[in-house]
Scaffold this motif. Structure first.
Motif, mmCIF file in Angstrom:
data_model
loop_
_atom_site.group_PDB
_atom_site.id
_atom_site.type_symbol
_atom_site.label_atom_id
_atom_site.label_comp_id
_atom_site.label_asym_id
_atom_site.label_seq_id
_atom_site.Cartn_x
_atom_site.Cartn_y
_atom_site.Cartn_z
ATOM 1 N N SER A 27 0.378 80.819 55.754
ATOM 2 C CA SER A 27 0.645 80.831 54.324
ATOM 3 C C SER A 27 1.968 80.128 54.088
ATOM 4 O O SER A 27 2.865 80.188 54.941
ATOM 5 N N PRO A 28 2.127 79.424 52.966
ATOM 6 C CA PRO A 28 3.456 78.885 52.663
ATOM 7 C C PRO A 28 4.445 80.027 52.482
ATOM 8 O O PRO A 28 4.103 81.065 51.914
ATOM 9 N N ASP A 29 5.658 79.819 52.967
ATOM 10 C CA ASP A 29 6.662 80.880 52.907
ATOM 11 C C ASP A 29 7.406 80.846 51.574
ATOM 12 O O ASP A 29 8.616 80.640 51.510
ATOM 13 N N HIS A 30 6.632 81.013 50.487
ATOM 14 C CA HIS A 30 7.236 81.153 49.164
ATOM 15 C C HIS A 30 6.299 81.978 48.298
ATOM 16 O O HIS A 30 5.162 82.252 48.679
ATOM 17 N N GLY A 31 6.771 82.363 47.138
ATOM 18 C CA GLY A 31 5.984 83.206 46.252
ATOM 19 C C GLY A 31 5.224 82.420 45.204
ATOM 20 O O GLY A 31 5.030 81.200 45.317
ATOM 21 N N THR A 32 4.801 83.132 44.172
ATOM 22 C CA THR A 32 3.969 82.521 43.129
ATOM 23 C C THR A 32 4.755 81.567 42.233
ATOM 24 O O THR A 32 4.167 80.653 41.640
ATOM 25 N N ALA A 33 6.052 81.782 42.101
ATOM 26 C CA ALA A 33 6.926 80.918 41.287
ATOM 27 C C ALA A 33 6.354 80.712 39.890
ATOM 28 O O ALA A 33 6.246 79.586 39.402
ATOM 29 N N PHE A 34 6.018 81.793 39.200
ATOM 30 C CA PHE A 34 5.439 81.701 37.857
ATOM 31 C C PHE A 34 6.320 80.889 36.904
ATOM 32 O O PHE A 34 5.816 80.194 36.018
ATOM 33 N N ALA A 35 7.636 80.968 37.086
ATOM 34 C CA ALA A 35 8.546 80.316 36.147
ATOM 35 C C ALA A 35 8.401 78.800 36.113
ATOM 36 O O ALA A 35 8.716 78.172 35.104
ATOM 37 N N ILE A 36 7.925 78.208 37.207
ATOM 38 C CA ILE A 36 7.795 76.741 37.229
ATOM 39 C C ILE A 36 6.339 76.299 37.331
ATOM 40 O O ILE A 36 6.063 75.100 37.418
ATOM 41 N N ALA A 37 5.398 77.245 37.308
ATOM 42 C CA ALA A 37 3.982 76.887 37.444
ATOM 43 C C ALA A 37 3.531 75.998 36.290
ATOM 44 O O ALA A 37 3.871 76.243 35.128
ATOM 45 N N GLY A 38 2.795 74.959 36.621
ATOM 46 C CA GLY A 38 2.264 74.051 35.615
ATOM 47 C C GLY A 38 3.250 73.034 35.097
ATOM 48 O O GLY A 38 2.911 72.231 34.224
ATOM 49 N N LYS A 39 4.467 73.023 35.632
ATOM 50 C CA LYS A 39 5.490 72.094 35.154
ATOM 51 C C LYS A 39 5.632 70.860 36.041
ATOM 52 O O LYS A 39 6.440 69.974 35.753
ATOM 53 N N GLY A 40 4.886 70.846 37.134
ATOM 54 C CA GLY A 40 4.879 69.668 37.987
ATOM 55 C C GLY A 40 6.092 69.507 38.864
ATOM 56 O O GLY A 40 6.309 68.438 39.440
ATOM 57 N N THR A 41 6.907 70.555 39.013
ATOM 58 C CA THR A 41 8.148 70.429 39.784
ATOM 59 C C THR A 41 8.102 71.147 41.132
ATOM 60 O O THR A 41 9.003 70.958 41.950
ATOM 61 N N ALA A 42 7.085 71.961 41.378
ATOM 62 C CA ALA A 42 7.021 72.737 42.622
ATOM 63 C C ALA A 42 6.789 71.811 43.814
ATOM 64 O O ALA A 42 5.972 70.896 43.761
ATOM 65 N N SER A 43 7.507 72.055 44.901
ATOM 66 C CA SER A 43 7.319 71.287 46.130
ATOM 67 C C SER A 43 6.058 71.742 46.845
ATOM 68 O O SER A 43 5.799 72.943 46.994
ATOM 69 N N ALA A 44 5.271 70.782 47.311
ATOM 70 C CA ALA A 44 4.067 71.087 48.083
ATOM 71 C C ALA A 44 4.355 71.140 49.580
ATOM 72 O O ALA A 44 3.432 71.341 50.376
ATOM 73 N N GLY A 45 5.623 70.986 49.973
ATOM 74 C CA GLY A 45 5.954 70.874 51.388
ATOM 75 C C GLY A 45 5.505 72.055 52.223
ATOM 76 O O GLY A 45 4.944 71.883 53.317
ATOM 77 N N ALA A 46 5.727 73.281 51.735
ATOM 78 C CA ALA A 46 5.367 74.456 52.526
ATOM 79 C C ALA A 46 3.848 74.626 52.621
ATOM 80 O O ALA A 46 3.332 75.049 53.658
ATOM 81 N N MET A 47 3.111 74.313 51.555
ATOM 82 C CA MET A 47 1.655 74.399 51.615
ATOM 83 C C MET A 47 1.101 73.366 52.599
ATOM 84 O O MET A 47 0.204 73.665 53.406
ATOM 85 N N ILE A 48 1.633 72.154 52.539
ATOM 86 C CA ILE A 48 1.202 71.120 53.489
ATOM 87 C C ILE A 48 1.490 71.565 54.919
ATOM 88 O O ILE A 48 0.649 71.426 55.815
ATOM 89 N N ALA A 49 2.675 72.119 55.148
ATOM 90 C CA ALA A 49 3.033 72.589 56.483
ATOM 91 C C ALA A 49 2.116 73.717 56.936
ATOM 92 O O ALA A 49 1.729 73.786 58.111
ATOM 93 N N ALA A 50 1.749 74.625 56.009
ATOM 94 C CA ALA A 50 0.859 75.741 56.360
ATOM 95 C C ALA A 50 -0.531 75.240 56.732
ATOM 96 O O ALA A 50 -1.152 75.734 57.680
ATOM 97 N N ILE A 51 -1.030 74.255 55.988
ATOM 98 C CA ILE A 51 -2.349 73.698 56.304
ATOM 99 C C ILE A 51 -2.313 72.968 57.644
ATOM 100 O O ILE A 51 -3.221 73.110 58.478
ATOM 101 N N ARG A 52 -1.250 72.183 57.856
ATOM 102 C CA ARG A 52 -1.142 71.458 59.119
ATOM 103 C C ARG A 52 -1.096 72.423 60.305
ATOM 104 O O ARG A 52 -1.785 72.245 61.312
ATOM 105 N N MET A 53 -0.273 73.473 60.180
ATOM 106 C CA MET A 53 -0.130 74.427 61.284
ATOM 107 C C MET A 53 -1.435 75.176 61.541
ATOM 108 O O MET A 53 -1.819 75.384 62.697
ATOM 109 N N ALA A 54 -2.128 75.563 60.482
ATOM 110 C CA ALA A 54 -3.410 76.241 60.665
ATOM 111 C C ALA A 54 -4.410 75.334 61.371
ATOM 112 O O ALA A 54 -5.165 75.782 62.250
ATOM 113 N N GLY A 55 -4.421 74.058 60.992
ATOM 114 C CA GLY A 55 -5.324 73.114 61.654
ATOM 115 C C GLY A 55 -5.012 72.957 63.130
ATOM 116 O O GLY A 55 -5.924 72.908 63.973
#
Length: 334
Positions: A298-326
Motif C-alpha cells: 500500500s502507498p505509505d500515505h492516507g486519503t488526503a481528502f484536503a487535496i483530493a480532486g485538485k490534481g496536486t497529489a503525488s503518485a510516487g508512493a502508489m507507483i512504488a507500491a505497485i512496482r514492489m507488489a509486482g
C-alpha cells in the motif's frame, strides 16, 4: 520467467486521492515498468479522478481478472460494475461501502490466486466502521481474511533508502515499554527474515534492532529494557542463525553510513520507525505486510481528502507500491 497473475488494486476511499494516483500510475505504466493490474470497482470515479488531473483515461470493464493483461496495454481494466457518485474531498457512506467492497473482493482474488497480489488504496477507517468494517486497519483485515492472528501480519515500511519495521504500532508511547517483550521481538524478527528471503531475494537479511531508550539504555543508566529484554532476544536470534545486531541507539542508526550495514531496521515503536522513512522517502514509501500467504502493499500515505480532486497529489508512493507488489509476486510465482 514465470509471470504472476495481474495485481488487484482496491480503490480506497473514493473521496480521497487514491483514484487519481491510480489513474496516473496506469498512465505511467510503461515508463515505470509496472506489472499489469486492475482496479476492483469504481470505473466512474476513476474517470472523474483522471479528468481532475487532465488525464484522458480509457477504462475497460472486465468480468474476470484473467482479462486484465490483454486490456492493460491500452486501457485501465476495472473489474465489476460497483461504483458511486464522485465526491472528492467529501467522504460519505456510499463511498465507504464501495471502498469496503473493493478491499474485500481484491483480497479474495489474491487468496484464490486469480490476482498475483493486492495493492490497497488508503481508507478512512472511521467511515468504513459505519458500513461494517470492524478491524483496526487494513493490515488486520488482511490477517483476518488469511485466517491469521493479527500479530502474524507484520508492517514494514520500505523506500529506496530504507526499510523499517515497528515492533509496536498504534500504541500510546506510555504503553510501549510493557509491550516490548522477548517473545514479540523474536517472533517479528523471524517473520521479517523469512519474508525478506522469500519476497525480496535476500537469503540472509541483515536486521538491525534498535534500543528502546536513549543511547540504548547505556547499560541500565537510562532504562533497563535494552539490557534485560532486547539484548537477550538478540542473543537468542543469533543462536538461531539470524543476522541480527543491536540494540542500536536509534539516534545514529539512520545516518547514510549506518544504513549501508543492514537491510531492515526493527524498531521498538511507531515513530521510531516511521519518522526516518517519511523523512527520507516520503513520496516513495510503501507499506508492505509481511507474514501473509499473499502479497500486499500500500502507498505509505492516507486519503488526503484536503487535496483530493485538485490534481496536486503525488503518485510516487502508489507507483512504488505497485512496482514492489509486482516484484514480490514475480518472486513468489517463480
Amino acid at each position: 520467467m514465470i509471470m504472476a497473475a495481474p495485481l488487484a488494486i482496491s480503490l480506497g476511499d473514493p473521496a480521497g486521492i487514491a483514484p487519481e494516483v491510480i489513474a496516473e500510475s496506469w498512465l505511467r505504466r510503461e515508463e515505470q515498468a509496472l506489472a499489469p493490474f486492475f482496479v476492483v470497482g469504481g470505473a466512474g470515479v476513476l474517470r472523474a479522478a483522471a479528468a481532475s488531473r487532465e488525464i484522458d483515461l480509457p477504462v475497460v470493464q472486465i468480468s474476470a481478472p484473467a482479462q486484465a493483461a490483454e486490456v492493460f496495454g491500452s486501457a485501465l481494466p476495472v473489474l465489476g460494475e460497483e461504483d458511486c457518485v464522485p465526491s472528492f474531498g467529501n467522504p460519505n457512506a456510499q463511498g465507504a461501502a464501495l471502498a469496503l467492497h473493493s478491499l474485500t473482493q481484491a483480497t479474495a482474488l489474491a487468496l484464490s490466486g486469480e490476482a498475483g497480489g493486492v495493492v490497497t488504496g488508503p481508507i478512512a477507517k472511521s467511515r468504513l466502521a459505519e458500513v461494517g468494517f470492524i478491524q483496526p486497519g487494513q493490515t488486520e483485515f488482511l490477517a483476518d481474511a488469511c485466517g491469521l492472528p493479527h500479530d502474524a501480519a507484520v508492517m514494514m515500511l520500505a523506500g529506496p533508502s530504507l526499510r523499517t519495521v515497528p515492533l509496536t504500532v498504534h500504541e500510546a508511547l506510555a504503553a510501549v515499554p510493557a509491550l516490548v517483550t522477548r517473545t514479540l521481538i523474536e517472533s517479528k524478527a523471524r517473520i521479517v527474515a523469512r519474508a525478506l528471503a522469500r519476497d525480496f531475494g535476500l537469503p540472509a537479511p541483515r536486521i538491525a534492532i534498535t534500543g528502546l531508550n536513549p543511547h540504548a539504555g547505556e547499560d541500565g543508566r537510562m532504562g533497563t529494557e535494552d539490557r534485560d529484554v532486547i539484548a537477550p532476544a538478540i542473543a537468542a536470534l543469533l543462536a538461531e542463525g539470524l543476522a541480527v545486531t543491536g540494540p542500536h541507539p536509534a539516534d545514529a542508526l539512520f545516518a547514510a553510513h549506518a544504513r549501508a550495514s543492514y537491510d531492515v531496521a526493527l524498531c521498538m515503536y511507531h515513530d521510531q520507525a516511521l519518522i526516518p522513512i517519511k523523512t527520507l522517502d516520503f513520496d516513495q514509501g510503501v507499506n508492505v505486510t509481511l507474514g501473509l500467504p499473499i502479497v500486499r502493499t500500500s502507498p505509505d500515505h492516507g486519503t488526503a481528502f484536503a487535496i483530493a480532486g485538485k490534481g496536486t497529489a503525488s503518485a510516487g508512493a502508489m507507483i512504488a507500491a505497485i512496482r514492489m507488489a509486482g516484484e514480490c509476486a514475480t518472486r513468489r510465482a517463480a
